[in-house]
Each structure stands twice: as C-alpha cells, then as structure tokens.
Enzyme design. Structure first.
Site, PDB file in Angstrom:
ATOM      1  N   ALA A 171      -3.884  -7.737  -4.126  1.00 28.83           N
ATOM      2  CA  ALA A 171      -3.339  -6.396  -4.348  1.00 28.83           C
ATOM      3  C   ALA A 171      -4.453  -5.433  -4.715  1.00 28.83           C
ATOM      4  O   ALA A 171      -5.505  -5.841  -5.206  1.00 28.83           O
ATOM      5  CB  ALA A 171      -2.323  -6.450  -5.484  1.00 28.83           C
ATOM      6  N   THR A 189      -8.368  -3.203  -1.165  1.00 26.92           N
ATOM      7  CA  THR A 189      -8.976  -4.481  -1.520  1.00 26.92           C
ATOM      8  C   THR A 189     -10.072  -4.873  -0.544  1.00 26.92           C
ATOM      9  O   THR A 189     -11.127  -5.356  -0.937  1.00 26.92           O
ATOM     10  CB  THR A 189      -7.886  -5.574  -1.562  1.00 26.92           C
ATOM     11  OG1 THR A 189      -6.925  -5.183  -2.538  1.00 26.92           O
ATOM     12  CG2 THR A 189      -8.446  -6.934  -1.935  1.00 26.92           C
ATOM     13  N   ASP A 213       0.817  -1.225   0.000  1.00 26.67           N
ATOM     14  CA  ASP A 213       0.000   0.000   0.000  1.00 26.67           C
ATOM     15  C   ASP A 213       0.848   1.272   0.000  1.00 26.67           C
ATOM     16  O   ASP A 213       0.442   2.294   0.558  1.00 26.67           O
ATOM     17  CB  ASP A 213      -0.955   0.030   1.207  1.00 26.67           C
ATOM     18  CG  ASP A 213      -1.817  -1.210   1.275  1.00 26.67           C
ATOM     19  OD1 ASP A 213      -2.278  -1.648   0.213  1.00 26.67           O
ATOM     20  OD2 ASP A 213      -2.018  -1.733   2.379  1.00 26.67           O
ATOM     21  N   LEU A 259       3.832  12.425   1.004  1.00 27.48           N
ATOM     22  CA  LEU A 259       4.507  13.395   1.878  1.00 27.48           C
ATOM     23  C   LEU A 259       3.526  14.464   2.364  1.00 27.48           C
ATOM     24  O   LEU A 259       3.621  14.968   3.476  1.00 27.48           O
ATOM     25  CB  LEU A 259       5.674  14.058   1.131  1.00 27.48           C
ATOM     26  CG  LEU A 259       6.523  14.999   1.978  1.00 27.48           C
ATOM     27  CD1 LEU A 259       7.312  14.226   3.028  1.00 27.48           C
ATOM     28  CD2 LEU A 259       7.490  15.813   1.112  1.00 27.48           C
ATOM     29  N   ASP A 260       2.539  14.788   1.508  1.00 27.14           N
ATOM     30  CA  ASP A 260       1.555  15.827   1.841  1.00 27.14           C
ATOM     31  C   ASP A 260       0.778  15.504   3.129  1.00 27.14           C
ATOM     32  O   ASP A 260       0.344  16.410   3.841  1.00 27.14           O
ATOM     33  CB  ASP A 260       0.567  16.019   0.681  1.00 27.14           C
ATOM     34  CG  ASP A 260      -0.070  14.705   0.253  1.00 27.14           C
ATOM     35  OD1 ASP A 260       0.674  13.748  -0.012  1.00 27.14           O
ATOM     36  OD2 ASP A 260      -1.313  14.629   0.213  1.00 27.14           O
ATOM     37  N   ARG A 314      -6.073   0.768   7.902  1.00 26.53           N
ATOM     38  CA  ARG A 314      -4.650   0.422   7.975  1.00 26.53           C
ATOM     39  C   ARG A 314      -4.063   0.962   9.274  1.00 26.53           C
ATOM     40  O   ARG A 314      -4.385   2.084   9.679  1.00 26.53           O
ATOM     41  CB  ARG A 314      -3.895   1.024   6.791  1.00 26.53           C
ATOM     42  CG  ARG A 314      -4.334   0.459   5.466  1.00 26.53           C
ATOM     43  CD  ARG A 314      -3.549   1.089   4.309  1.00 26.53           C
ATOM     44  NE  ARG A 314      -4.069   0.637   3.028  1.00 26.53           N
ATOM     45  CZ  ARG A 314      -4.236   1.425   1.966  1.00 26.53           C
ATOM     46  NH1 ARG A 314      -3.922   2.708   2.021  1.00 26.53           N
ATOM     47  NH2 ARG A 314      -4.717   0.932   0.852  1.00 26.53           N
ATOM     48  N   HIS A 329      -4.193  -1.674  -6.567  1.00 26.32           N
ATOM     49  CA  HIS A 329      -3.402  -0.527  -7.007  1.00 26.32           C
ATOM     50  C   HIS A 329      -4.340   0.580  -7.482  1.00 26.32           C
ATOM     51  O   HIS A 329      -5.019   0.443  -8.490  1.00 26.32           O
ATOM     52  CB  HIS A 329      -2.436  -0.950  -8.116  1.00 26.32           C
ATOM     53  CG  HIS A 329      -1.392  -1.917  -7.640  1.00 26.32           C
ATOM     54  ND1 HIS A 329      -0.673  -2.728  -8.460  1.00 26.32           N
ATOM     55  CD2 HIS A 329      -0.957  -2.188  -6.378  1.00 26.32           C
ATOM     56  CE1 HIS A 329       0.166  -3.457  -7.730  1.00 26.32           C
ATOM     57  NE2 HIS A 329       0.006  -3.151  -6.464  1.00 26.32           N
ATOM     58  N   LYS A 344       2.098   2.230  -5.190  1.00 25.37           N
ATOM     59  CA  LYS A 344       2.830   1.774  -6.387  1.00 25.37           C
ATOM     60  C   LYS A 344       2.060   2.056  -7.675  1.00 25.37           C
ATOM     61  O   LYS A 344       2.649   2.397  -8.685  1.00 25.37           O
ATOM     62  CB  LYS A 344       3.081   0.254  -6.300  1.00 25.37           C
ATOM     63  CG  LYS A 344       4.021  -0.136  -5.181  1.00 25.37           C
ATOM     64  CD  LYS A 344       4.215  -1.636  -5.108  1.00 25.37           C
ATOM     65  CE  LYS A 344       3.064  -2.390  -4.492  1.00 25.37           C
ATOM     66  NZ  LYS A 344       2.836  -2.212  -3.073  1.00 25.37           N
ATOM     67  N   GLY A 345       0.723   1.899  -7.624  1.00 23.26           N
ATOM     68  CA  GLY A 345      -0.093   2.017  -8.834  1.00 23.26           C
ATOM     69  C   GLY A 345       0.150   3.327  -9.546  1.00 23.26           C
ATOM     70  O   GLY A 345       0.389   3.368 -10.756  1.00 23.26           O
ATOM     71  N   LYS A 346       0.116   4.415  -8.793  1.00 18.55           N
ATOM     72  CA  LYS A 346       0.288   5.734  -9.400  1.00 18.55           C
ATOM     73  C   LYS A 346       1.673   5.875 -10.021  1.00 18.55           C
ATOM     74  O   LYS A 346       1.820   6.434 -11.107  1.00 18.55           O
ATOM     75  CB  LYS A 346       0.092   6.797  -8.315  1.00 18.55           C
ATOM     76  CG  LYS A 346       0.500   8.164  -8.770  1.00 18.55           C
ATOM     77  CD  LYS A 346       0.294   9.223  -7.734  1.00 18.55           C
ATOM     78  CE  LYS A 346       1.116  10.437  -8.111  1.00 18.55           C
ATOM     79  NZ  LYS A 346       0.856  11.575  -7.264  1.00 18.55           N
ATOM     80  N   VAL A 352       2.980  14.062  -3.832  1.00 19.36           N
ATOM     81  CA  VAL A 352       2.364  14.975  -2.864  1.00 19.36           C
ATOM     82  C   VAL A 352       0.832  15.025  -3.003  1.00 19.36           C
ATOM     83  O   VAL A 352       0.185  15.975  -2.546  1.00 19.36           O
ATOM     84  CB  VAL A 352       2.966  16.408  -2.975  1.00 19.36           C
ATOM     85  CG1 VAL A 352       4.395  16.438  -2.480  1.00 19.36           C
ATOM     86  CG2 VAL A 352       2.883  16.939  -4.411  1.00 19.36           C
TER      87      VAL A 352
HETATM   88  P1  IMP Z   1      -2.983 -12.690   1.824  1.00 17.98           P
HETATM   89  O1  IMP Z   1      -1.974 -12.188   0.853  1.00 17.98           O
HETATM   90  O2  IMP Z   1      -4.402 -12.382   1.450  1.00 17.98           O
HETATM   91  O3  IMP Z   1      -2.773 -14.136   2.164  1.00 17.98           O
HETATM   92  O4  IMP Z   1      -2.750 -11.905   3.224  1.00 17.98           O
HETATM   93  C1  IMP Z   1      -1.561 -12.058   3.989  1.00 17.98           C
HETATM   94  C2  IMP Z   1      -1.151 -10.733   4.621  1.00 17.98           C
HETATM   95  O5  IMP Z   1      -0.709  -9.840   3.609  1.00 17.98           O
HETATM   96  C3  IMP Z   1      -2.274 -10.002   5.359  1.00 17.98           C
HETATM   97  O6  IMP Z   1      -1.707  -9.299   6.455  1.00 17.98           O
HETATM   98  C4  IMP Z   1      -2.774  -9.008   4.336  1.00 17.98           C
HETATM   99  O7  IMP Z   1      -3.385  -7.893   4.926  1.00 17.98           O
HETATM  100  C5  IMP Z   1      -1.473  -8.626   3.661  1.00 17.98           C
HETATM  101  N1  IMP Z   1      -1.653  -8.170   2.278  1.00 17.98           N
HETATM  102  C6  IMP Z   1      -1.938  -8.926   1.195  1.00 17.98           C
HETATM  103  N2  IMP Z   1      -2.006  -8.165   0.095  1.00 17.98           N
HETATM  104  C7  IMP Z   1      -1.744  -6.916   0.484  1.00 17.98           C
HETATM  105  C8  IMP Z   1      -1.636  -5.675  -0.229  1.00 17.98           C
HETATM  106  O8  IMP Z   1      -1.779  -5.586  -1.453  1.00 17.98           O
HETATM  107  N3  IMP Z   1      -1.357  -4.579   0.530  1.00 17.98           N
HETATM  108  C9  IMP Z   1      -1.141  -4.659   1.865  1.00 17.98           C
HETATM  109  N4  IMP Z   1      -1.228  -5.782   2.561  1.00 17.98           N
HETATM  110  C10 IMP Z   1      -1.515  -6.911   1.872  1.00 17.98           C
END
Ligand code: IMP
Length: 416
Positions: free
Chosen positions: A38, A292, A12, A324-325, A297, A40, A15-17, A406
């Site tokens: 993921a 997702t 998180d 950073l903003d 967070r 993004h 990266k997407g941007k 930013v």
């Molecule tokens: P899993 O990949 O769904 O098996 O999750 C395993 C751990 O990786 C968990 O703590 C998820 O929250 C974390 N996780 C999986 N994919 C991401 C992501 O794209 N961003 C941040 N955390 C992730």
C-alpha cells in the site's frame, strides 16, 4: 460507533487523505490487511508523506495506530517509515503491532520477484513479498510478529524456511541468508520489537472510537476481485473481522472511496480503460503513478457497474468521490452504465466478473465544466455541469456522497 474507510475500485483512490481528515474524530486507526504494497499519500505542513504500513491516523496527536493480525508486515520498511515519522516529530509510541501479524522477510520478497519473473501471465505485483508471505501463513509455516521477540528462534525458523525454498527452487540456488539484506532485517526486527503489543483490549474498549483503514481496493480482493490479478488478502469488509478480531456489527459508517474516474496499476481486466489521448491526459494531470512502485497507472472513465458491485459487497453507506478536479480539463466526460457482450447487456457486474476481457462498456456522456474547481469548498459554488455529474453518480449508486475531494491538500474538500 465506529467507521470503516475502504477503496471501492482497484486501489489508489486517495484513502490516505480521507483517513487523515476523518481521524480527527477518532482515537484509534487500524489496518487489517495487506502490507507495504500500500502507499497512502498524505500531506503534513505542506510536506508530502507516503505511508505504507503505519495507519494514516499517525498524523493526529494521541491517536493509537494498530497494525492488525491480518497484515503482513515488512520490518525493514516499517523501520524506515517509523524513523521518517520521528524525524518529522510525529510521536510513534502509539503504534501497536499485533503479535499475530505475519512477517515479510527478504526471502519472501525474493520469491515474489522470482514468481513474477518466471510467470507467463504476470500479475504485476508490487514485489513486496505479499503473496508468498500469505502462502506461508495459510500453509501454517509463517513467521509471526511474536516470533521476532526471540532472535534465536527467528533465525532457526528462517533457516528452515530458506532450506525449503532452495529445495523447491523458489529462489535462485545462490540465494543466501548470510548477506546484508538479512542483517538489516534482523536489526529492523529488533527495532520494532517494542511495538508488538496485544491489540484486543483496545479493539474492544468501550471508549475506543475506531476508524478502520483499508488498503488496496475491493476489486483487488482475493475472493471477490479480478482473480488471479488480485492481491493476496481481503480488502473487502470480511477482512476486517478476521484481520482485527472485531465483528463488523461494531461499525455503522462504511465509507467507500471512489475516484471520479478509475485507475489500475498492474495487470488484469479493466473494462473502462482508455488507450487514447484522454487516458494519457488523465494520467498526467492526475499524476497517476504508483505511490509504492512509481509505475504508471492505467486510467479510464468512472465505472458505475463495478462501483455498485463494491457497494453491495461491502455495505458501503457513504461515498467519497476523489480527484474530481482532474476532470475539469475535459469537454466530454463519460460514466459506464452497463456492460454488454455478444449475448447480453446488464448492469450486474457479477454476471460478467469472470469474462471482463470480453465485454464492452456502455457510456452516458456528460458535458464538462472546463474551469478550475480546486479552491471551491461548498457544493453550491460548484459549476452546474459538475453538480450534474456528481448527482448522476449519487443516483446511479443509490448511496449518499458525503465528501468530494478537489485537490491533494487537507482543506481541498467539499463536505455535503
Ligand atoms: P501484490 O499485492 O504486491 O501481490 O500485487 C498484486 C496486485 O495488486 C498488483 O496488480 C498490484 O499492482 C496491485 N496492488 C497491490 N497493492 C496495491 C495498492 O496499494 N494500490 C493499487 N494496486 C495495488
């Protein structure tokens, strides 16, 4: 030469941007691990789009987007992602799915959810079936993209696997493949069939200018991360050669994305986590909710000990500092410079990596800049206190900061 973009923290990082920005100069964007876990986030013509499996290069005309063999692909989610892109008039004909990529089925998602439900120490997975699909892959019982091209074979494979799951109590006794979820699954498999194409010629074509896009982050790596609170793949650099069939000698720019603070979603150690109002403020202003799963967070200060570990593991030679903003709000900003426990103090992450719950971080404090920087496009125009913060990070990481983000929009960047 080719480039790699990867997350340097717990995912998180934004990266997407950055992939979207850098993919202007390449003609291939490829993903090598993970799957629909993921998320993004990118913006196109002011519209927010969250890509889960399709590489972020899809927003660039004529860019080939590869879903590599190291990925675990969810046909149902991929189908809806492709349809959403088509509705927005993006061409999807350049999507390539490696025939060797493994397939997430409704059964794998059910196993993932049941594992989490019954676990004493929950990982906090995304519930997308990632772990169970990789288990089948390494147990040599997996279903691969190439198997989707033969529906009868696919149905047989799945039926056999379901039998095993029921015997082993991996899913509830009444779990059945004869339901709507499986019908949607089979339809989606048929739909994505046309994208399953050999990826090796593109990966090895002299004219390919490749950008490899990591998902998750280095500290979630199954080998080098905070095990067992990790994902089931290798987001670190080693995953690229196995997950795309290309040696890492073909890459010269290894770009690590780091948030100007740190976040983590799911469970597991997090040395600089903030449990107070400051953490809550970062979460709210930074809109720190999972792309997702929507989960909040966890937030904390920038951790240079963990960041240096990531840089060494991956050979990162350029840093991108995002969001950073968000720090503009604070009078005091901190950076973790070392860890200490009852016995020692050190800035070497590897010395503490298996006892992170027992350490305390040491911080260096910085004065905030307390003004809006989201419209600034040149480094020189940044307030002095922001420059001090950035230069400190660059020095402590001993790595060039190439871009500072930013704001969420494409043009809210400062290139250095
Ligand atoms: P899993 O990949 O769904 O098996 O999750 C395993 C751990 O990786 C968990 O703590 C998820 O929250 C974390 N996780 C999986 N994919 C991401 C992501 O794209 N961003 C941040 N955390 C992730």
């Amino acid at each position: 030469m080719n480039k790699i973009i990867m997350g340097g923290q717990w995912g998180d990082e934004g990266k997407g941007k950055i992939v979207d920005l850098i993919s202007k100069n390449v003609n291939v964007v490829a993903r090598y691990q993970g799957g629909a876990n993921a998320g993004h986030t990118v913006y196109s013509n002011g519209k927010k789009l969250v890509l889960h499996q399709v590489p972020s290069g899809i927003l660039q005309d004529d860019c080939i987007c590869i879903l590599g063999n190291g990925m675990v692909i969810d046909p149902v989610e991929l189908c809806s992602e492709i349809k959403e892109l088509e509705e927005l008039n993006f061409s999807t004909s350049n999507i390539y799915i490696s025939p060797n990529a493994h397939i997430v089925t409704p059964l794998h998602k059910a196993i993932d959810l049941k594992n989490e439900d019954s676990a004493k120490n929950k990982i906090g997975t995304t519930g997308k079936g990632i772990g169970p699909t990789y288990v089948d892959k390494y147990n040599r019982k997996g279903i691969r993209a190439i198997d989707l091209l033969n529906e009868n074979k696919l149905k047989n494979q799945l039926e056999k696997r379901l039998g095993i799951a029921l015997d082993k109590n991996e899913v509830a006794k009444d779990f059945s493949h004869d339901n709507d979820a499986f019908n949607v699954f089979y339809n989606s498999c048929e739909y994505i069939g046309k994208y399953i194409k050999n990826i090796y010629p593109i990966m090895h074509d002299q004219d390919s200018k490749i950008l490899v896009e990591g998902a998750q982050g280095a500290l979630l790596d199954i080998d080098h991360g905070t095990y067992p609170y990790v994902t089931s793949s290798n987001p670190t650099i080693g995953g690229i050669s196995s997950g795309l069939g290309i040696p890492t000698t073909k890459f010269n720019e290894i770009i690590g994305i780091f948030k100007a603070y740190v976040t983590r979603v799911g469970n597991g150690p997090f040395p600089t986590e903030l449990f107070d109002k400051t953490g809550e403020t970062i979460q709210n202003i930074g809109k720190e909710f999972g792309a997702t799963t929507g989960r909040p967070r966890r937030c904390g200060w920038f951790d240079s000990v963990a960041a240096n570990y990531s840089i060494k593991l991956n050979g990162i030679n350029q840093v991108v500092l995002t969001k950073l903003d968000i720090l503009s709000e604070f009078n005091i900003i901190k950076i973790c410079t070392s860890y200490k426990n009852d016995e020692k103090e050190s800035n070497d992450y590897s010395e503490f990596m298996n006892s992170l719950d027992d350490i305390n971080p040491n911080y260096q404090e910085f004065k905030g800049w307390n003004c809006d920087i989201s419209n600034i496009n040149s480094y020189n125009d940044l307030p002095n206190n922001a420059k001090i913060y950035i230069e400190y990070i660059q020095n402590i990481l001993d790595t060039k900061i190439a871009i500072i983000s930013v704001g969420p929009k494409r043009n809210q960047v400062i290139e250095l």
